[in-house]
Design a protein around this motif. Structure first.
Motif, PDB file in Angstrom:
ATOM      1  N   UNK A 120       0.876  -1.330  -0.033  1.00 44.76           N
ATOM      2  CA  UNK A 120      -0.034  -0.053   0.032  1.00 44.76           C
ATOM      3  C   UNK A 120       0.949   0.967   0.113  1.00 44.76           C
ATOM      4  N   UNK A 121       1.250   1.615  -1.148  1.00 47.69           N
ATOM      5  CA  UNK A 121       2.197   2.784  -1.384  1.00 47.69           C
ATOM      6  C   UNK A 121       1.415   3.216  -2.826  1.00 47.69           C
ATOM      7  N   UNK A 122       1.620   4.792  -3.133  1.00 44.87           N
ATOM      8  CA  UNK A 122       1.034   5.203  -4.401  1.00 44.87           C
ATOM      9  C   UNK A 122       2.199   4.907  -5.504  1.00 44.87           C
ATOM     10  N   UNK A 123       1.876   4.068  -6.477  1.00 44.27           N
ATOM     11  CA  UNK A 123       2.571   3.788  -7.694  1.00 44.27           C
ATOM     12  C   UNK A 123       1.329   3.100  -8.487  1.00 44.27           C
ATOM     13  N   UNK A 124       1.426   3.614  -9.726  1.00 46.38           N
ATOM     14  CA  UNK A 124       0.517   3.186 -11.013  1.00 46.38           C
ATOM     15  C   UNK A 124       0.933   1.928 -11.403  1.00 46.38           C
TER      16      UNK A 124
END
Length: 347
Positions: A120-124
């Motif tokens: 759960x981290x921001x990455x596409x």
């Protein structure tokens, strides 16, 4: 330790295992942290597929990871796209690796839909950015691939409630169900169709079912036939079989015992192990014992659902698959108290 969240798992996994997992996740490229697979974790952590599945399940339970699904080409294993829902397969899908279009019926849902995890981290996530090793993963046509829905189902990574899609227009569904209790119908056919159609549509909200109310047998007209179109082996899906019947009674009076006998007869002729009886009025208490006796004598399960239970389920935004599963178990055990009230099962 970089991912300190993993320390929450130290009671379930060894310190060495957790440290190895921490180093593995830390060394992953940004995109790879969004496409973690059971098979890859097993390879890098040198553990079994089952241990890998249990570890990733635990990671989701502590909100360290999120699970999702991908659609794989049945011929080469290439990931075609990420799925917003398990049933999000179009009538035709295009595999850029094979350079060909595939029909929906060419996909084996239990094997060609696979489970993935993302930290759960921001990455596409980019569709089609990798493909599985088809030679390694398809060593046997009968083998269950560790990243498939079947493997996830067998090892507790997939809950039965995930096969139900809550209606977007739930208030309309509630109004439609409540109208059945108040409407003055002009004919018995119109009256019967109202409950039959609502029941059919509820089953069609389950991604593992395809229901129709336009079905007749040679000897009896039955109100509904449900095909299990996503057959996963094990537990509930093994028990209900590949199809089952639904009988509906939209009558003001309490349902009669003869209705259960009729449904059992039709089930017996077709070899169906499972049937569903839906009625406007709640079934009498005697139905519970009758259904349990049928289970003991014939190894067939008939569950009873009332319109009031459907309305309550819709209002509380509860899960229809959970309701079916709970009632199935209550029949087997002749439960005299609702397992939902005991806090054991949902639905």
């Amino acid at each position: 330790m970089f991912y300190s969240q993993l320390l929450a798992l130290e009671r379930s996994f060894s310190e060495e295992f957790i440290n190895k997992a921490d180093r593995y996740f830390l060394g992953l490229p940004c995109n790879a942290k969004k496409e973690i697979a059971i098979s890859r974790v097993a390879t890098h952590l040198q553990c079994s597929y089952v241990e890998s599945a249990n570890f990733l399940k635990a990671c989701t339970e502590i909100n360290f990871m999120h699970k999702y699904f991908v659609l794989c080409c049945p011929e080469c294993g290439h990931i075609i796209k990420r799925l917003d829902a398990i049933d999000d397969i179009k009538s035709t899908e295009y595999c850029s690796r094979c350079e060909k279009e595939l029909e929906e019926n060419e996909f084996d849902s239990a094997q060609d839909i696979e489970i993935r995890f993302e930290i759960i981290e921001d990455a596409p996530f980019e569709d089609g950015q990798h493909c599985i090793d088809s030679k390694k993963m398809r060593e046997s046509a009968d083998a269950v691939r560790p990243d498939s829905l079947q493997f996830a189902w067998e090892h507790g990574l997939l809950e039965i409630g995930e096969f139900y899609s809550v209606p977007d227009d739930e208030s309309d569904w509630i109004a439609r169900a409540e109208a059945i209790t108040t409407t003055q119908y002009t004919s018995s056919t119109e009256q019967g169709n109202a409950l039959e159609n609502l029941t059919r549509d509820l089953f069609n909200q389950c991604t593992c079912f395809k229901a129709t109310s336009e079905f007749k047998t040679e000897l009896n007209q039955i109100d509904g036939l449900v095909i299990v179109n996503r057959y996963l082996k094990g537990n509930f899906f093994d028990e209900i079989g590949s199809s089952f019947y639904v009988e509906c009674k939209n009558e003001k009076s309490t349902p009669k015992n003869a209705y259960i006998s009729k449904l059992l007869d039709v089930m017996g002729r077709a070899g169906c192990p499972f049937g569903v009886f839906v009625s406007k009025k709640s079934a009498p208490k005697t139905f519970r014992d009758i259904c349990h006796d049928i289970y003991l004598a014939h190894k067939r399960v008939i569950i009873c659902i009332s319109l009031s239970e459907i309305i309550e389920m819709l209002k509380n935004q509860e899960n229809f698959m959970d309701l079916l599963h709970r009632k199935y178990i209550e029949v087997q055990h002749n439960a005299n108290k609702n397992l939902k009230e005991l806090g054991i099962m949902q639905g």
